[in-house]
Write an enzyme that holds these catalytic residues in place. Structure first.
Site, PDB file in Angstrom:
ATOM      1  CE  LYS B 186      64.022  -3.548  44.463  1.00 42.84           C
ATOM      2  NZ  LYS B 186      63.132  -2.327  44.417  1.00 42.84           N
ATOM      3  CB  THR B 197      59.539  -1.910  46.060  1.00 45.14           C
ATOM      4  OG1 THR B 197      58.296  -1.359  45.688  1.00 45.14           O
ATOM      5  CG2 THR B 197      59.362  -3.397  46.339  1.00 45.14           C
ATOM      6  CD  GLU B 279      66.367   5.090  44.859  1.00 47.33           C
ATOM      7  OE1 GLU B 279      65.912   6.197  45.147  1.00 47.33           O
ATOM      8  OE2 GLU B 279      65.685   4.167  44.371  1.00 47.33           O
TER       9      GLU B 279
END
Lengths: 406, 406
Positions: B186, B197, B279
């Site tokens: 992830k 993270t 993102e």
């Protein structure tokens, strides 16, 4: 009026234009469409000059030429600064163009070229239109003036994405005589780590040697420009130049505290003005790191926090996500003790030792609503401290920087 | 099929679920509303385990507890990872909760707690709801399975702002036997310097000692995760764990090139998947720094370029502002020679030595239009090279990060 135990500063209007012996102008030379794009500063007397310049390995041509002038000439008499073109990554032609600019100004002002400091800001990799600079200089020489209007024009002429011109001046008394320190600056990027150019030109009528001026400017920059713009992460064009009438008598030990204090106050005000004018910024963040082992530790951690995109975006969203502040501090690898820190927001205890939240989510959110927010991170390991200033990261920042040239 | 001079890799579906001897599950434990938030991985045989963890001085509780387990137990048997809560900056309670999680899993699986690796990702400063973890683990144990479906569920359960689960597996042959290396990961922040993270869990059925696995994982991470996520600028929770059946016979010298190559391929694919899922990202940037003096110089400069907000925003705006790439390279202070570099876009000469533009503005703009863009910066001083991967900085990045918790 800024008062300290040892001296008092009186705020003045007019920035660089408030300094006796300084005349300046800001004109439209045609490097940019419509807007003012060329500033000229002329000193009546030969000046000591000190500089703090970028540590970027790619240095713009005007920085290299100005550095050569500082080696060649013991005093300076003028500054030429254009916006709209950085004259960086322009190879040998860039240096020729920067030298031509100094020569043009020297000819018009009856100086020698090595007495002229040149500076540029704008797009990298574009050649400087020296013919336009020439016509602009002719117009600027005709408009040279002291006072606030001329300083405002000059401050406007060095702007890129800045929304407002940046000027600052303080008067002080030394041995019953009044002196002034004043400056103009540009810089509206998020500065470090993003390398938007920062330029500042500061002058005083307080006589000083070049060595003493250099020492004093270095200290002042450390606490101001370097706490928004991190050393080692600067643009190709960043520079701060300070000028003052040459005095051969004053050694480094002779700098009176009041002059150093006034210079520091001007640097601090200009640095904070840059942060407040950050591209797309809606908020200013002051980060105080206290109870540090030493100043270096406090500075490193304060810079890491103000440079974190996650802290900046949380601030924009008024999201009291304090973990991002601590994560940024820990990432700085400055020996943060995970079991001793505590966090304060606008003077209120926010997170206690051990990660205990002392404000509710709603209370913490309220602390992030004002335009200016102060955060204190106590490290719990000593008595040193440092302060850094940053701004939030907004959608407008992306809009401005995605289409800077279009 | 990836072929090299010395070995061949066969791409497989199913990520970690494609590795023989691995069973896993991803369930909704209630740490997040609605979505899967708890992954459980169980190994049939005792595993060698190696890790590469964050250099952040603030380390999340599960990292500290897992590190203790790695010291206490020579082999590992299971992994528990939750999303929705980072269990970082949670003090002594955080460590107690992380240990409780390992104990819960150990009890359900009949292991000893120190054979369980624990990991968390999500908001910092919030306590882990261990009662929900307990119920989630009970459900996960009942669902344990091998294959793509179970791996997909587990990969989904460790996501935070990720848009897609990240899985990857390759098979290879060694001495006529077939082996598999597979992983899940992830990470969808812009990673460094923003400290979202990054977690990866990788396993193989190729028997190896812990020391040899550690060495091989370190090398693979240097060329993959560390070229998107810069050492020294990591989140509180970042970790990569690799597992393989314990072999006491294979020393460090015995690692066959094909195993190292397969592990590197899995790390690279997972790292690139994180970048592509950045993102708000709309584009992926591959930065190759070539003709460097040494690999360290090439890596430092490649990282500086992919981490520059100004490069990222220019990429988003498809603005061929190559000066930002060079300014970022110069700011890295890795001895860039200003007179020798040249720049290529998607294999085409873009800027020659001395800052000469070889593509027109329109041509250069066209090179920035595709979703994946490759830039090569030739330093002209040697023969070493390195590659880094980044993504653009969009308005959506700001939107996502300004309101991460709301």
């Amino acid at each position: 009026v800024i008062a300290s135990s040892s001296f008092e500063l009186i705020a003045l209007r007019g920035g660089l234009g408030a300094v006796p012996g300084v005349r300046l102008a800001g004109v439209h030379a045609g490097i940019k469409p419509r807007k003012r794009d060329l500033a000229l500063v002329v000193f009546d007397a030969p000046q000591s000059c000190a500089s703090v310049v970028t540590t970027n390995e790619i240095k713009a041509a005007p920085l290299l030429v100005s550095a050569a002038h500082l080696r060649e000439s013991p005093t300076m008499r003028a500054v030429v600064c254009n916006s709209g073109c950085a004259n960086a990554c322009t190879g040998e032609r860039g240096e020729r163009d920067a030298r031509a600019t100094a020569r043009q100004a020297a000819t018009l002002l009856d100086l020698i070229p090595s007495q002229v400091i040149v500076a540029s800001t704008g797009v990298i990799g574009v050649a400087l239109a020296v013919d336009r600079v020439q016509r602009g200089l002719e117009r600027a020489v005709a408009q040279l003036d002291s006072g606030a209007k001329a300083a405002f024009d000059a401050a406007e002429a060095i702007m890129t994405t800045d929304r407002v011109p940046k000027l600052c001046a303080y008067a002080f008394y030394h041995q019953d005589r009044k002196y002034v320190v004043g400056g103009i600056a540009k810089g509206s990027g998020m500065i470090a780590p993003n390398m938007a150019t920062m330029l500042a030109f500061i002058a005083s009528d307080f006589p000083i040697s070049s060595e003493a001026l250099a020492h004093t400017l270095r200290d002042a920059s450390e606490e101001s420009f370097n706490m928004i713009s991190v050393d080692g992460d600067m643009s190709t064009n960043d520079a701060v130049y300070a000028f003052a009438p040459l005095s051969t008598s004053s050694g480094q030990a002779d700098v009176p505290a009041v002059f150093a204090g006034a210079l520091r106050a001007v640097c601090l005000d200009l640095a904070k003005a840059m942060v407040a004018d950050g591209e797309g910024a809606t908020k200013t963040l002051e980060v105080r790191v206290t109870q540090a082992r030493d100043v270096a530790q406090a500075r490193t951690i304060a810079r890491a926090i103000i440079n974190s995109n996650l802290v900046k975006t949380a601030l924009y969203g008024e999201d009291p996500n304090w973990g991002r502040i601590i994560a940024a501090a820990g990432a700085a690898r400055a020996n943060l003790d995970p079991d001793r820190w505590s966090l304060f927001a606008n003077g209120k205890a926010w997170v206690g030792v051990g990660g205990i939240e002392l404000l509710s989510e709603a209370e913490a959110h309220r602390e992030l609503e004002p335009e200016t927010i102060s955060v204190e991170l106590r490290l719990g390991v000593g008595e040193a401290q440092a302060t850094g200033w940053g701004c939030d990261l907004s959608r407008d920042y992306v809009r401005i920087n995605a289409n800077y040239r279009t």
